[in-house]
Design a protein around this motif. Structure first.
Motif, mmCIF file in Angstrom:
data_model
loop_
_atom_site.group_PDB
_atom_site.id
_atom_site.type_symbol
_atom_site.label_atom_id
_atom_site.label_comp_id
_atom_site.label_asym_id
_atom_site.label_seq_id
_atom_site.Cartn_x
_atom_site.Cartn_y
_atom_site.Cartn_z
ATOM 1 N N LEU A 1 40.730 -50.122 6.891
ATOM 2 C CA LEU A 1 41.981 -50.368 6.174
ATOM 3 C C LEU A 1 43.222 -50.251 7.066
ATOM 4 O O LEU A 1 44.271 -50.802 6.749
ATOM 5 C CB LEU A 1 42.111 -49.401 4.999
ATOM 6 N N CYS A 2 43.103 -49.545 8.176
ATOM 7 C CA CYS A 2 44.248 -49.263 9.046
ATOM 8 C C CYS A 2 45.065 -50.488 9.414
ATOM 9 O O CYS A 2 46.267 -50.530 9.171
ATOM 10 C CB CYS A 2 43.787 -48.525 10.304
ATOM 11 N N LEU B 1 45.184 -53.400 8.100
ATOM 12 C CA LEU B 1 45.716 -54.040 6.900
ATOM 13 C C LEU B 1 46.929 -53.285 6.370
ATOM 14 O O LEU B 1 47.947 -53.883 6.005
ATOM 15 C CB LEU B 1 44.633 -54.131 5.818
ATOM 16 N N VAL B 2 46.833 -51.956 6.352
ATOM 17 C CA VAL B 2 47.943 -51.130 5.874
ATOM 18 C C VAL B 2 49.130 -51.240 6.827
ATOM 19 O O VAL B 2 50.282 -51.376 6.398
ATOM 20 C CB VAL B 2 47.493 -49.661 5.707
ATOM 21 N N SER C 1 42.220 -44.031 8.792
ATOM 22 C CA SER C 1 43.262 -45.052 8.937
ATOM 23 C C SER C 1 44.273 -44.630 9.994
ATOM 24 O O SER C 1 44.745 -45.455 10.776
ATOM 25 C CB SER C 1 43.945 -45.345 7.603
ATOM 26 N N ALA D 1 35.885 -46.420 6.408
ATOM 27 C CA ALA D 1 36.645 -47.235 5.450
ATOM 28 C C ALA D 1 38.131 -47.141 5.780
ATOM 29 O O ALA D 1 38.860 -48.139 5.734
ATOM 30 C CB ALA D 1 36.375 -46.785 4.014
ATOM 31 N N GLY D 2 38.581 -45.945 6.129
ATOM 32 C CA GLY D 2 39.970 -45.769 6.547
ATOM 33 C C GLY D 2 40.281 -46.548 7.817
ATOM 34 O O GLY D 2 41.341 -47.164 7.927
#
Length: 185
Positions: free
Chosen positions: A139-140, A142-143, A21, A135-136
């Motif tokens: 998600l990056c 989005l986070v 991420s 996966a990270g």
């Protein structure tokens, strides 16, 4: 008893997800400046810094797990510099610092993840590590979007990620010291 990839290295995979991420932040973080030339230059120099960090990994002495706290700190410092940047040149400095750290961090984490596995399990272990990393990366954005909404700006969100990196560095350092003191006693 045989150690399997799924059972061994769950903590390293969680860190790989965090790194994934963080690794994807640079193209997004470069947007803290409105100058498209700076965004392109920051991305190019940051990519070169990642390559330089990966090459440096091959020449660094000692065990990769021992350098993880310092490398996380370098990555976090880069994020903080970007978060506080009042000038486009500082965005570039922060991007280069961060990516120099990630260039060392990725092979270090993969080495740590594989070191606890038997040779026959390293392919599966690499697959699990890679899945956690990507996966990270997924998600990056989005986070970052959620964090930007919560803290008010992309720069502040990136700076906050730098503080998270510092906390991870501190946790790894404390864990390393505990493991060392446990072995001494």
């Amino acid at each position: 008893m045989r150690v399997t990839p799924a059972g061994r290295g769950a903590g390293v995979r969680q860190i790989a997800m965090l790194v994934g991420s963080g690794f994807s932040v640079m193209p997004i973080a470069a947007r803290v400046t409105e100058f498209s030339g700076v965004i392109g230059l920051a991305t190019a120099l940051a990519s070169a810094a990642t390559v330089a960090g990966s090459i440096a990994f091959t020449r660094l002495p000692g065990r990769p797990e021992h350098r993880l706290p310092a490398v996380f700190a370098v990555c976090g410092l880069g994020f903080v510099v970007i978060g506080l940047a009042a000038h486009p040149a500082l965005v570039i400095v922060g991007a280069v610092l961060n990516c120099l750290g990630t260039g060392v961090l990725l092979p270090s984490l993969l080495t740590v993840a594989m070191s606890g596995l038997e040779y026959a399990d390293r392919g599966r272990g690499t697959g699990l590590w890679t899945a956690a990393f990507f996966a990270g990366e997924f998600l990056c954005p989005l986070v970052l979007i959620a964090t930007e909404s919560a803290v008010g700006s992309l720069a502040a969100a990136v700076g906050l990620l730098g503080l998270v990196s510092a906390v991870v560095a501190g946790g790894l350092l404390l864990g390393r010291r505990r493991n060392t003191s446990d072995r001494v006693q």
